[in-house]
Design a protein around this motif. Sequence first.
Motif, mmCIF file in Angstrom:
data_model
loop_
_atom_site.group_PDB
_atom_site.id
_atom_site.type_symbol
_atom_site.label_atom_id
_atom_site.label_comp_id
_atom_site.label_asym_id
_atom_site.label_seq_id
_atom_site.Cartn_x
_atom_site.Cartn_y
_atom_site.Cartn_z
ATOM 1 N N GLU A 121 -5.153 16.918 6.596
ATOM 2 C CA GLU A 121 -4.213 16.374 7.587
ATOM 3 C C GLU A 121 -4.597 14.957 7.983
ATOM 4 O OE1 GLU A 121 -5.577 19.346 7.728
ATOM 5 O OE2 GLU A 121 -3.822 20.643 7.407
ATOM 6 N N LYS A 124 -3.583 12.680 5.071
ATOM 7 C CA LYS A 124 -2.123 12.528 5.004
ATOM 8 C C LYS A 124 -1.615 11.578 6.076
ATOM 9 C CE LYS A 124 -0.812 16.944 2.864
ATOM 10 N NZ LYS A 124 -0.086 18.223 3.049
ATOM 11 N N ALA A 125 -2.195 11.639 7.277
ATOM 12 C CA ALA A 125 -1.781 10.734 8.349
ATOM 13 C C ALA A 125 -2.085 9.290 7.970
ATOM 14 C CB ALA A 125 -2.478 11.112 9.648
ATOM 15 N N THR A 128 0.389 8.083 5.402
ATOM 16 C CA THR A 128 1.668 7.747 6.039
ATOM 17 C C THR A 128 1.637 6.318 6.566
ATOM 18 O OG1 THR A 128 2.072 10.051 6.647
ATOM 19 C CG2 THR A 128 3.275 8.370 7.874
ATOM 20 N N ALA A 131 2.191 3.819 3.792
ATOM 21 C CA ALA A 131 3.527 3.784 3.181
ATOM 22 C C ALA A 131 4.294 2.522 3.543
ATOM 23 C CB ALA A 131 4.316 5.023 3.594
ATOM 24 N N HIS A 156 1.401 10.988 -2.571
ATOM 25 C CA HIS A 156 1.729 9.697 -1.949
ATOM 26 C C HIS A 156 2.121 8.667 -3.009
ATOM 27 C CE1 HIS A 156 1.353 6.185 0.711
ATOM 28 N NE2 HIS A 156 0.601 5.649 -0.233
ATOM 29 N N ASN A 159 5.586 9.483 -4.503
ATOM 30 C CA ASN A 159 6.723 9.541 -3.588
ATOM 31 C C ASN A 159 7.757 8.488 -3.947
ATOM 32 O OD1 ASN A 159 8.153 8.652 -0.902
ATOM 33 N ND2 ASN A 159 7.348 10.693 -0.494
ATOM 34 N N THR A 162 7.221 5.173 -2.291
ATOM 35 C CA THR A 162 5.976 4.461 -2.594
ATOM 36 C C THR A 162 5.610 4.674 -4.053
ATOM 37 O OG1 THR A 162 4.698 6.383 -1.838
ATOM 38 C CG2 THR A 162 5.064 4.622 -0.244
#
Length: 398
Positions: A121, A124-125, A128, A131, A156, A159, A162
Amino acid sequence: MPQYLTPGVYVEEVPSAIQPIAGVGTSTAGFIGTVAQDVTMPLIPGRSGVKADGTTKEPADFYTRAADGKAVLVTSWDVFQRNFGKLGAGNSVLGNAVYGFFNNGGSRCWVTSVADIATVENVKAALTGFAAIYEIAIVAVPGAVSAAVQNAVLDHCENQYTQDRFAILDGQPTTTLTKAGIQQCRDSSYGAVYYPWIDLGLKGSDGAVVYQPPSGHIAGVYARVDTQRGVFKAPANEVIRGALGVQTLLSKADQAGLNPDGVNVIRQFGTNTTIWGARTMGGAEDPEWTYISSRRLFLYLRDSIDRGTQWAVFEPNGPDLWSKIRRNVGAFLTTVWESGALLGDTAAQAFYVRCDETTNPPEIRNLGQLVTEVGVALVSPAEFVVFRISQWSGPASS
């Protein structure tokens, strides 16, 4: 159009139909790592570091550690230390990775500290936050070897928003010389895994060598090769500056069991610690993207064309616009071909650009779409250089 009332000659400035497409950067890295809250911060120049009584520290005289979760632009090793502290126990893995990045040729990176890189987590933050930073082209989480974290990095990079990034992953610090033992994340042509970890001359309290993950140093090698040769050159057969050795010495036979599976081996040749692999983790099911250079060049082309043709949005969708698109993209690809990145003796052999009534029939135009087809012939690296040698009796006598 201007209105003319008096007879004479009038010279007007007409915008060029060619709007040059500038190539995007390919070597800015994004690093995620852990920095201790009590890391030693450097002294601000001109400050003493002590209070008036001379017995205690003056916190205001030291740089302030960057907050967790905040992406910081780092353009030198000094900038890193001012934001994330001195190299030491508080930021050993991240600090060594960023130092290795600059030492091997990197010049710009974004760094985010998190509480724990083993917690997906947290990573992932941080991703983000990356991005929205368009210049990032390489992503690494030095020392993170869990499948969950590495899969998050690959997600990531893949995506749709990105999809112009490449992941450099660290293999497991293991002596189990199999793909399953070294790479536990999924396969993806948007990433490459490197093994083994490297010796930077660091030792623990017991005197044993503390090996470091190679991803930060390798990101620097990517940047160096991009600058000296171009993104189309495979970042391999390159010495890792600062590395004294490897955790596991590998032979040619050892690599024969790893290279076909997309594990990029770091080999020791004399005193040189050398990257001796250039494959993505695309796997046999994605042979089009076997090589790192092919995937990264394609990312470069796609992102450059994307950003360089934004002017076409909302333009009248007709032959005039199609012609401009062909000229603009063609001019850019000609420059890429001239650099040696595309295969072909002529530009026509190296690429094509099709944007006309065949790619834009009425039903497509009625949807508000303009479709352009681009084909490029990529140059693959000479991974296996083969010489066939035989005996020769010499030229026949006349």
